[in-house]
Design a protein around this motif. Sequence first.
Motif, PDB file in Angstrom:
ATOM      1  N   VAL A 178       6.739  10.065   9.649  1.00  0.00           N
ATOM      2  CA  VAL A 178       7.962  10.079  10.447  1.00  0.00           C
ATOM      3  C   VAL A 178       8.706   8.771  10.155  1.00  0.00           C
ATOM      4  CG1 VAL A 178       8.891  10.078  12.793  1.00  0.00           C
ATOM      5  CG2 VAL A 178       6.934  11.545  12.209  1.00  0.00           C
ATOM      6  N   GLY A 179      10.014   8.841   9.967  1.00  0.00           N
ATOM      7  CA  GLY A 179      10.773   7.667   9.556  1.00  0.00           C
ATOM      8  C   GLY A 179      10.686   6.504  10.524  1.00  0.00           C
ATOM      9  N   THR A 180      10.759   6.772  11.830  1.00  0.00           N
ATOM     10  CA  THR A 180      10.681   5.684  12.801  1.00  0.00           C
ATOM     11  C   THR A 180       9.297   5.044  12.817  1.00  0.00           C
ATOM     12  OG1 THR A 180      10.252   7.341  14.520  1.00  0.00           O
ATOM     13  CG2 THR A 180      12.511   6.563  14.300  1.00  0.00           C
ATOM     14  N   TRP A 181       8.278   5.802  12.453  1.00  0.00           N
ATOM     15  CA  TRP A 181       6.910   5.264  12.326  1.00  0.00           C
ATOM     16  C   TRP A 181       6.855   4.269  11.166  1.00  0.00           C
ATOM     17  CZ3 TRP A 181       2.616   7.006   8.921  1.00  0.00           C
ATOM     18  CH2 TRP A 181       1.346   6.634   9.389  1.00  0.00           C
ATOM     19  N   LEU A 182       7.530   4.601  10.080  1.00  0.00           N
ATOM     20  CA  LEU A 182       7.601   3.678   8.947  1.00  0.00           C
ATOM     21  C   LEU A 182       8.397   2.423   9.308  1.00  0.00           C
ATOM     22  CD1 LEU A 182       8.264   6.185   6.022  1.00  0.00           C
ATOM     23  CD2 LEU A 182       6.104   5.032   6.571  1.00  0.00           C
ATOM     24  N   ASP A 183       9.452   2.587  10.114  1.00  0.00           N
ATOM     25  CA  ASP A 183      10.198   1.417  10.565  1.00  0.00           C
ATOM     26  C   ASP A 183       9.292   0.448  11.322  1.00  0.00           C
ATOM     27  OD1 ASP A 183      12.594   2.294   9.511  1.00  0.00           O
ATOM     28  OD2 ASP A 183      13.323   3.138  11.404  1.00  0.00           O
ATOM     29  N   ALA A 184       8.471   1.015  12.200  1.00  0.00           N
ATOM     30  CA  ALA A 184       7.616   0.183  13.041  1.00  0.00           C
ATOM     31  C   ALA A 184       6.413  -0.369  12.286  1.00  0.00           C
ATOM     32  CB  ALA A 184       7.149   0.988  14.252  1.00  0.00           C
ATOM     33  N   HIS A 185       5.929   0.383  11.285  1.00  0.00           N
ATOM     34  CA  HIS A 185       4.698   0.003  10.574  1.00  0.00           C
ATOM     35  C   HIS A 185       4.887   0.204   9.064  1.00  0.00           C
ATOM     36  CE1 HIS A 185       3.008   0.229  14.601  1.00  0.00           C
ATOM     37  NE2 HIS A 185       3.385   1.487  14.675  1.00  0.00           N
ATOM     38  N   PRO A 186       5.757  -0.560   8.425  1.00  0.00           N
ATOM     39  CA  PRO A 186       6.059  -0.322   7.004  1.00  0.00           C
ATOM     40  C   PRO A 186       4.855  -0.462   6.092  1.00  0.00           C
ATOM     41  CG  PRO A 186       6.954  -2.420   7.737  1.00  0.00           C
ATOM     42  CD  PRO A 186       6.522  -1.696   8.971  1.00  0.00           C
ATOM     43  N   GLY A 187       3.875  -1.279   6.474  1.00  0.00           N
ATOM     44  CA  GLY A 187       2.701  -1.451   5.626  1.00  0.00           C
ATOM     45  C   GLY A 187       1.863  -0.199   5.484  1.00  0.00           C
ATOM     46  N   LEU A 188       2.022   0.771   6.400  1.00  0.00           N
ATOM     47  CA  LEU A 188       1.228   1.993   6.302  1.00  0.00           C
ATOM     48  C   LEU A 188       1.619   2.837   5.093  1.00  0.00           C
ATOM     49  CD1 LEU A 188       0.855   3.081  10.033  1.00  0.00           C
ATOM     50  CD2 LEU A 188      -0.957   2.397   8.460  1.00  0.00           C
ATOM     51  N   ALA A 189       2.864   2.758   4.665  1.00  0.00           N
ATOM     52  CA  ALA A 189       3.255   3.492   3.456  1.00  0.00           C
ATOM     53  C   ALA A 189       2.426   3.029   2.272  1.00  0.00           C
ATOM     54  CB  ALA A 189       4.743   3.284   3.177  1.00  0.00           C
ATOM     55  N   HIS A 190       2.234   1.736   2.145  1.00  0.00           N
ATOM     56  CA  HIS A 190       1.451   1.194   1.041  1.00  0.00           C
ATOM     57  C   HIS A 190      -0.035   1.477   1.231  1.00  0.00           C
ATOM     58  CE1 HIS A 190       4.995  -1.780   1.334  1.00  0.00           C
ATOM     59  NE2 HIS A 190       5.341  -0.719   0.646  1.00  0.00           N
ATOM     60  N   ARG A 191      -0.476   1.447   2.489  1.00  0.00           N
ATOM     61  CA  ARG A 191      -1.893   1.742   2.756  1.00  0.00           C
ATOM     62  C   ARG A 191      -2.245   3.150   2.291  1.00  0.00           C
ATOM     63  NH1 ARG A 191      -6.030   3.095   2.520  1.00  0.00           N
ATOM     64  NH2 ARG A 191      -7.815   3.063   3.967  1.00  0.00           N
ATOM     65  N   VAL A 192      -1.363   4.099   2.561  1.00  0.00           N
ATOM     66  CA  VAL A 192      -1.608   5.490   2.145  1.00  0.00           C
ATOM     67  C   VAL A 192      -1.698   5.582   0.625  1.00  0.00           C
ATOM     68  CG1 VAL A 192      -0.609   7.808   2.063  1.00  0.00           C
ATOM     69  CG2 VAL A 192      -0.566   6.515   4.212  1.00  0.00           C
ATOM     70  N   LEU A 193      -0.701   5.057  -0.069  1.00  0.00           N
ATOM     71  CA  LEU A 193      -0.655   5.176  -1.528  1.00  0.00           C
ATOM     72  C   LEU A 193      -1.781   4.408  -2.204  1.00  0.00           C
ATOM     73  CD1 LEU A 193       3.192   4.865  -2.070  1.00  0.00           C
ATOM     74  CD2 LEU A 193       1.807   6.945  -2.251  1.00  0.00           C
ATOM     75  N   ASP A 194      -2.070   3.198  -1.721  1.00  0.00           N
ATOM     76  CA  ASP A 194      -3.106   2.393  -2.355  1.00  0.00           C
ATOM     77  C   ASP A 194      -4.498   2.980  -2.162  1.00  0.00           C
ATOM     78  OD1 ASP A 194      -1.184   0.660  -3.252  1.00  0.00           O
ATOM     79  OD2 ASP A 194      -1.474  -0.816  -1.666  1.00  0.00           O
ATOM     80  N   GLY A 195      -4.647   3.874  -1.186  1.00  0.00           N
ATOM     81  CA  GLY A 195      -5.922   4.558  -0.993  1.00  0.00           C
ATOM     82  C   GLY A 195      -6.079   5.799  -1.842  1.00  0.00           C
ATOM     83  N   GLY A 196      -5.068   6.099  -2.670  1.00  0.00           N
ATOM     84  CA  GLY A 196      -5.141   7.276  -3.528  1.00  0.00           C
ATOM     85  C   GLY A 196      -4.639   8.542  -2.876  1.00  0.00           C
TER      86      GLY A 196
END
Length: 260
Positions: free
Chosen positions: A108-126
């Motif tokens: 959810v876009g507002t979730w990414l606004d609040a926690h932008p590091g989670l986008a990288h956490r998802v991708l870096d975990g494969g």
Amino acid sequence: MTTTDRRAVLRAGAGIVASGVLTSGCATSDATGGAAAQPVAPSATAPASRTPAPAPAPLLRYPAQIPHGPRDRPRVALTFHGDGDPATAHALLDAAEEHGSRVTVFAVGTWLDAHPGLAHRVLDGGHELGNHTLRHLDINTMPEADADAEIRGCAERLKRLTGSIGTWFRPSRAARASPLVERLAHRAGYPHVLSYDVDSLDFTSPGAPAVVRNVMAGIRAGSIVSLHLGYADTVAAFPGLLHELDRRGLRAVTTTELLT
């Protein structure tokens, strides 16, 4: 996953239950539950992910809306609607990786606004990262301009954080997109809308055993399963769910791996 790993995830789930962490589910039955999420001012861009973010790609053998993958391979896709306390996201991603599984997260876009590091956490975990609209509203009932803003608003955040609009799009509060939302998603750059054929109903907080039963009652080779990151029952159910997949000889993979 070892017994120690499972206990750790269960303890995380119990802690989240105690703190009362919940978020809105996506089925039409809960569309009126709770206040709508409000836009959050974008945070500073998080450090660049070490993992390149893939762009959407058309799959010619599949329809515009995809409910499941091939039935002749022992693979399934566990897809998580990304919202809520980041502790639940970290617990589930850690457990998936310890097990050797990969998942797809629809942010959810507002979730990414609040926690932008989670986008990288998802991708870096494969794992894979997709678009689940900006504010998680009932997109199928919105006027065209508003629905378009919901899709593009989340896409813009994903692009800013990862360099890609996300591999997949899924409508909020609906299993399938309306014809209008399907067209808008395609226009925004998503060749397909990802649906699902198994609903865990975890957003109803039925308890961890019921989440496992709901999934295993309908899952088979090629299934795409709807789950949520923001629910304690999902965290608590995850070790048992992975165990049952192992017992049936099914492997959890990214949606792209399932479909190609």
